[in-house]
Motif scaffolding. Sequence first.
Motif, PDB file in Angstrom:
ATOM      1  N   LYS A  65      67.915  57.465  78.616  1.00  0.00           N
ATOM      2  CA  LYS A  65      66.726  57.978  79.298  1.00  0.00           C
ATOM      3  C   LYS A  65      66.516  57.265  80.639  1.00  0.00           C
ATOM      4  CE  LYS A  65      63.209  60.808  79.124  1.00  0.00           C
ATOM      5  NZ  LYS A  65      62.038  60.604  78.259  1.00  0.00           N
ATOM      6  N   ARG A  96      67.586  67.694  81.436  1.00  0.00           N
ATOM      7  CA  ARG A  96      66.936  68.185  80.221  1.00  0.00           C
ATOM      8  C   ARG A  96      67.280  69.639  79.925  1.00  0.00           C
ATOM      9  NH1 ARG A  96      60.698  67.823  80.375  1.00  0.00           N
ATOM     10  NH2 ARG A  96      61.014  68.893  78.383  1.00  0.00           N
ATOM     11  N   GLU A 128      63.166  66.860  71.145  1.00  0.00           N
ATOM     12  CA  GLU A 128      62.217  66.239  70.229  1.00  0.00           C
ATOM     13  C   GLU A 128      62.860  65.095  69.459  1.00  0.00           C
ATOM     14  OE1 GLU A 128      60.818  69.378  67.774  1.00  0.00           O
ATOM     15  OE2 GLU A 128      59.556  70.288  69.346  1.00  0.00           O
ATOM     16  N   GLU A 136      62.989  62.171  71.875  1.00  0.00           N
ATOM     17  CA  GLU A 136      61.657  61.609  72.096  1.00  0.00           C
ATOM     18  C   GLU A 136      61.172  60.813  70.885  1.00  0.00           C
ATOM     19  OE1 GLU A 136      59.846  61.429  74.781  1.00  0.00           O
ATOM     20  OE2 GLU A 136      61.411  62.455  75.915  1.00  0.00           O
ATOM     21  N   SER A 161      60.086  57.276  72.428  1.00  0.00           N
ATOM     22  CA  SER A 161      58.642  57.213  72.672  1.00  0.00           C
ATOM     23  C   SER A 161      58.002  56.146  71.799  1.00  0.00           C
ATOM     24  CB  SER A 161      57.994  58.569  72.395  1.00  0.00           C
ATOM     25  OG  SER A 161      58.204  58.939  71.045  1.00  0.00           O
TER      26      SER A 161
END
Length: 479
Positions: A446, A457, A466, A469, A473
């Motif tokens: 990332k 992306r 997803e 992430e 995240s």
Amino acid sequence: SYFFPLLKWSVTKVQNTLWQHEANEDVEESNGAASAMSDRFALQGKWLLIFQAVLVELDSEDDPGAAVCKLPWYSGIFMGMDDIKDASTATPTEIELGQSWKYVNDHLTPCLTNALGHPYDKCRDHIASCLFRICYVQRKFINTYKALGNENGSQSSDDPDPGIEIMNKLSSIRDSDKYSFKEKNRALGTARKFVSCCVHWGDAKHEYSEFIIPLLPLAFKSLQTIEGEASSEDRGIEADLVKGYRYAISDISSSCVACYGVSDDLTLVLDVLKEMSSHEYWQIRQATAHFLRCFQGAHKFLFTEKQDETSLSIAISLLADERREVSTAATSTLTGILAVFPQAALEELVSKYIRIANKSLKKKKRKKSPTEVSTEESEIAATKEKARSARQQKSVFLLCAVVMGRPYDTPVFVPEALSALSKHSFEQRASLSVREIVKMVCSEFKRTHTDNWEAHRKQFTQEQLEALEDVVSTPHYYA
């Protein structure tokens, strides 16, 4: 010619002053005469240096006059012109370089090889240099006379090759039982200095093929500590030796390039690495991974298809190592190998290891009462779990290497690899080392793709985004 008497005089001086190995080191150290001889290191070093200067004069290949048995160009400084004219008609019998070499091989080579464990570091430097000069100049001498039509190189075919004798002596140091602990470390230090001389002073072709490759196993095995009782001081000396060999191995991997067209030498090196990759000592396996990284990078465009497969298999086999240091080094090595891998073959490799990774995920165990599980069943279960963990680590680390090898672009197989990796980021599905490298690789991906993230992306599906992430995240407090 006055050269042969000068040679005999210098060899005699070295023989009379140089420290020699004794069968019993304790007896040697208690002997006052032997101790006094070992203390005269300055005198011994002086005679070894003088002999090296004399030995250089035997190097006749670089001088066209010497190659046809004429005096070198600088002789005019020391002699009159009439003397030069007379000397230029000298025959090979009068100069007799073969006689000089026979004298060196018979009298000095055994003396030097018996002094490999010299007590003084400076003298060991000179001994290693002398041994290198003997091997180097002898080979050039033989090649010169072969080029002139003398197949035996002005030397009897029955005469032993000093290079072979020296190599056999150096290669057997570690397994020899005639040395004490301290003297064995010294002798190994001399062997390391000899390798260093070959790397920095030798020709790329002959020294790499004839001396460096045969001594490569010794260099790797010298990273292992020697068994036996030893004082803290001796262990400190051994630690310095290991450090020196680490530097020597690094030097060989980065400085020596076998670009002289002998593919068999590359195969020999890979065979050594394959053997060392399964060594019981983890520091040796780690050094193998680091060596392969530089060696493969330097010889990538010289490798045959079979050699490419061998280097790839060595790196992959080290990924499942129990020691984290080894698996991490292997991942770095594999990143470099896969970065220049053909894309079609890489896509096939990624697909293969995604399937392995998915099958190796931890499964939820059904709880059993202690009475239901026998000892044999528990051992079988432990064996299966160990095999599953090894498959998981190997497949995950390989996919991580694939992702790390693409820091600026996003081929189709990278989102697929990241999606598969995300499944191994949870505590109940993977070990700590696997989870940590997955999180590190996803975060690094990332970070390196942030500048053009909108373009990158587009290569991801919504499900793959997803999954990524979920790993990178930070969880919300109320989530």
